[in-house]
Design a protein around this motif. Structure first.
Motif, PDB file in Angstrom:
ATOM      1  N   CYS A  23       0.525  21.795  10.327  1.00  0.00           N
ATOM      2  CA  CYS A  23       1.654  20.872  10.368  1.00  0.00           C
ATOM      3  C   CYS A  23       1.251  19.540   9.747  1.00  0.00           C
ATOM      4  N   THR A  24       2.075  19.071   8.833  1.00  0.00           N
ATOM      5  CA  THR A  24       1.783  17.792   8.172  1.00  0.00           C
ATOM      6  C   THR A  24       2.851  16.743   8.498  1.00  0.00           C
ATOM      7  N   CYS A  25       3.671  17.029   9.504  1.00  0.00           N
ATOM      8  CA  CYS A  25       4.727  16.078   9.867  1.00  0.00           C
ATOM      9  C   CYS A  25       4.110  14.770  10.371  1.00  0.00           C
ATOM     10  N   TYR A  56       8.018  18.471  19.515  1.00  0.00           N
ATOM     11  CA  TYR A  56       7.936  18.963  18.143  1.00  0.00           C
ATOM     12  C   TYR A  56       9.028  20.005  17.885  1.00  0.00           C
ATOM     13  N   THR A 103       9.273  22.305  12.821  1.00  0.00           N
ATOM     14  CA  THR A 103       9.536  22.169  11.385  1.00  0.00           C
ATOM     15  C   THR A 103       8.620  23.028  10.501  1.00  0.00           C
ATOM     16  N   CYS A 104       7.318  22.987  10.761  1.00  0.00           N
ATOM     17  CA  CYS A 104       6.349  23.636   9.861  1.00  0.00           C
ATOM     18  C   CYS A 104       6.058  25.089  10.201  1.00  0.00           C
TER      19      CYS A 104
HETATM   20 ZN   LIG Z   1       5.209  19.848  11.091  1.00  0.00          ZN
END
Ligand SMILES: [Zn+2]
Length: 308
Positions: free
Chosen positions: A108-110, A129, A132-133
């Motif tokens: 995850c890069t959020c 969370y 998203t990823c």
């Molecule tokens: Zn993410």
């Protein structure tokens, strides 16, 4: 009932105290150490100490040694070798590999802001969370998260009774290894409790919300779930959990008996007057063996306030 007078333990008891070396032993951690020590001794069990020193930026040089010295000065000696999490990195990697094989983890890069922006109205204050990823393919860097299942995870706390949490709603996919490579508390504690054969976890009630996450990880890794007892945390005059961040002061082991008596009061053991450390612990153990775990929360203790 905690008392087992005259009865043999039904299974081996292994308990632990697991301080973070972000500062010296303070009153809040003394209460937690005492609770786990008394519970282990009352069960004729083993009491282990583990130094949770993975969050290296927060480690204070010498704090771990200081905590260990304080525990000895207060009469709490570990029954086995001290375990240092910083020396066990290979075991956490192994657990991560197992979870990756089961396709449970993802990168995850959020940013914090992206997660904050995606919060649903009415979400609790902690950032949840949104997943998203989970379905972003080909990512191989960033934080490593675990996909949590829908549905409640429940356990029975010896003090607080049945506790349930739906990780998908209350927590979201949580981080096992941060983007800076640091293994998180949730993963390390599960791997180490299993490695040390911990059967009973006794710790502060501030960690009760972490327990369902840990039970989920235990199941995912095929590990046993210990019994849990969460004891009341000590708060300062502003109602904040006593910690180094909230101004807790280091304990002077010259005052060991007086400080232990105050800690015993916070665990609802009443007023203990003793001339020696051995005398204190004899009396504390006697009283603890008569204590119902539920009493830990039901009667506010009229203890001297511990404020900074
Ligand atoms: Zn993410």
């Amino acid at each position: 009932m905690l008392a087992r007078t005259g009865t043999a333990p039904t299974r081996n008891y292994v308990g632990r105290f697991a301080p973070t070396p972000s500062g010296p032993l303070h009153f809040g951690s003394l209460v937690a150490a005492m609770a786990s020590w008394l519970d282990a001794r009352n069960a004729a069990g083993t009491w282990l100490v583990r130094i949770e020193d993975l969050d290296t930026p927060r480690n204070v040089p010498g704090a771990a040694e200081d905590i260990l010295r304080s525990l000895l000065a207060f009469g709490m000696e570990a029954d086995g070798e001290i375990v240092w999490q910083s020396r066990r990195l290979a075991f956490y990697d192994e657990a991560l590999a197992t979870l990756a094989l089961a396709s449970l983890t993802f990168f995850c890069t959020c940013t914090r802001k992206e997660i904050a922006d995606s919060q649903l109205p009415g979400a609790k204050s902690a950032l949840i969370y949104p997943g998203t990823c989970r379905t972003r393919p080909g990512q191989d860097q960033g934080a490593l998260r675990i996909a949590v299942p829908a549905g409640e995870i429940c356990f029975v706390d010896r003090c607080h009774g049945r506790q349930c949490q739906d990780l998908a709603i209350d927590v979201g996919d949580f981080v096992l290894r941060r983007a800076d490579g640091i293994i998180t508390y949730q993963l390390a504690v599960v791997v180490d409790d299993a490695a040390q054969g911990i059967t009973h976890v006794v710790r502060g009630a501030d960690l009760i919300d972490s327990t369902p996450r840990q039970i989920f990880l235990q199941r995912a890794l095929g590990l046993a779930t210990p019994d849990y007892l969460h004891v009341p945390v000590v708060v300062n005059g502003r109602g904040e959990k006593l910690s180094k961040q909230t101004g807790a002061v280091a304990l002077d082991s010259e005052d060991a008996i007086a400080l232990l008596a105050r800690a015993a009061c916070h665990l609802r053991l009443g007023t203990i007057k003793a001339a020696t450390l051995a005398g204190f612990w004899r009396e504390a153990l006697l009283r603890y063996s008569d204590l119902e775990p539920a009493a830990l929360v039901s009667h506010p203790a009229p203890c001297p306030s511990i404020t900074s």
